[in-house]
Design a protein around this motif. Structure first.
Motif, PDB file in Angstrom:
ATOM      1  N   VAL A  36      -3.250   1.848  -0.372  1.00 31.87           N
ATOM      2  CA  VAL A  36      -4.182   1.661  -1.394  1.00 31.87           C
ATOM      3  C   VAL A  36      -5.483   2.437  -0.931  1.00 31.87           C
ATOM      4  O   VAL A  36      -6.101   2.067   0.116  1.00 31.87           O
ATOM      5  N   GLY A  76       0.958  -1.029  -0.070  1.00 32.54           N
ATOM      6  CA  GLY A  76       0.068   0.078  -0.187  1.00 32.54           C
ATOM      7  C   GLY A  76       0.979   1.162  -0.004  1.00 32.54           C
ATOM      8  O   GLY A  76       1.989   1.202  -0.330  1.00 32.54           O
ATOM      9  N   THR A 129      -3.060  -0.484   4.222  1.00 33.39           N
ATOM     10  CA  THR A 129      -1.591  -0.273   4.022  1.00 33.39           C
ATOM     11  C   THR A 129      -1.081  -1.805   5.008  1.00 33.39           C
ATOM     12  O   THR A 129      -1.841  -2.405   5.660  1.00 33.39           O
TER      13      THR A 129
END
Length: 225
Positions: free
Chosen positions: A54, A52, A63
Motif C-alpha cells: 500500500v 500490501g 507491506t
C-alpha cells in the motif's frame, strides 16, 4: 482481536547485526525528525485486511508478511475498526492504524531514501505471542537494529482506549530504509492518539482559498449596499 494465548519468550533487547555504535532506542517523540506514518487515506471508517503493498504519502510503502494464525489469515489490518490488546486496552472509533493480525510475522514501512531515525506511536498485546520487536531495516529489508520492547521499553496503557506510546530507532546516520514491527499483536500509527493527521493546505491552495474568501466578501458587500 486475538484468540490464542502464547507464552512470551525472552529475546535479546538489541540484536547487534550491523548495529551502529551511535544507535539508540527512542521512547519519546521529543527531537524526532524522522518520517511520519500518514494513514489519512485509510481513514474511511473501514477495517481492511491486507498484505500490501500500500503506497502511503512521503514515498513510504506498507507491506505485511502473509503469516497464519491470526483472525483473518491475511497478515495485517489497515484502517479503522476495533482491535483489542489485552491489558493495554482497545482501539476503535476515529483511530486509524496498521496492525499485525497475528502473534507472528511483521508489518513494515519502507522508504525510497534513507533516514537516520524512524519511529511511530505503537502499542501491543502483553502476554499474547512472543515479545514485540521494533526493527530498523536497510535498503534490502535486512535488520540493522532491533529492540525488544517488552524488555527495553514496555508500553503500559492499562485499559486505555486509543492509547499509544512513541517508540523509534535513532541509528546515528542516514542508513534506515524501513521500520518493522513484529513478533506479537502490535499496532502502529503516525499520531499520538491515532487520529488522522490534519493536512495543511499547500501554498497554491492557500492562495485559492484567499481568492475565494475575497470573492465572497465582495459579493456580500454588493448585496448589502
Amino acid at each position: 482481536m486475538f484468540k490464542n494465548n502464547m507464552a512470551a519468550v525472552s529475546l535479546f533487547a538489541c540484536l547487534a547485526i550491523g548495529s551502529s555504535a551511535n544507535a539508540a532506542l527512542m521512547t519519546s517523540d521529543a527531537g524526532y525528525t524522522g518520517p511520519v506514518i500518514d494513514l489519512t487515506a485509510q481513514a474511511n471508517g473501514q477495517y481492511n485486511f491486507t498484505f500490501g503493498p500500500v503506497n502511503l504519502p512521503g514515498g513510504m510503502t506498507f507491506t505485511a508478511t502473509p503469516s497464519g494464525g491470526g483472525n483473518s489469515g491475511q497478515g495485517s489490518v489497515l484502517g479503522q475498526g476495533g482491535y483489542g490488546l489485552n491489558s493495554n486496552g482497545a482501539f476503535g472509533g476515529n483511530a486509524v492504524y496498521a496492525g499485525l493480525d497475528s502473534a507472528a510475522g511483521y508489518i513494515r514501512f519502507m522508504l525510497n531514501a534513507p533516514v537516520s531515525m524512524f519511529g511511530a506511536y505503537v502499542n501491543y498485546a502483553p502476554g499474547n505471542g512472543n515479545n514485540p520487536l521494533i526493527e530498523a531495516l536497510d535498503q534490502n529489508g535486512n535488520v540493522i537494529e532491533s529492540y525488544d520492547l517488552a524488555i527495553s521499553a514496555p508500553v503500559s496503557t492499562p485499559n486505555g482506549f486509543n492509547a499509544f506510546a512513541f517508540r523509534g530507532i535513532n541509528y546515528g546516520q542516514a542508513a534506515i530504509y524501513g521500520f518493522q514491527l513484529s513478533n506479537s499483536y502490535i499496532i502502529a500509527t503516525g499520531t499520538v492518539n491515532g487520529a488522522p493527521p490534519v493536512r495543511v493546505p499547500e501554498p497554491a491552495s492557500l492562495a485559492l482559498m484567499g481568492l475565494g474568501l475575497a470573492g465572497f466578501a465582495a459579493a456580500r458587500k454588493r448585496k448589502t449596499a
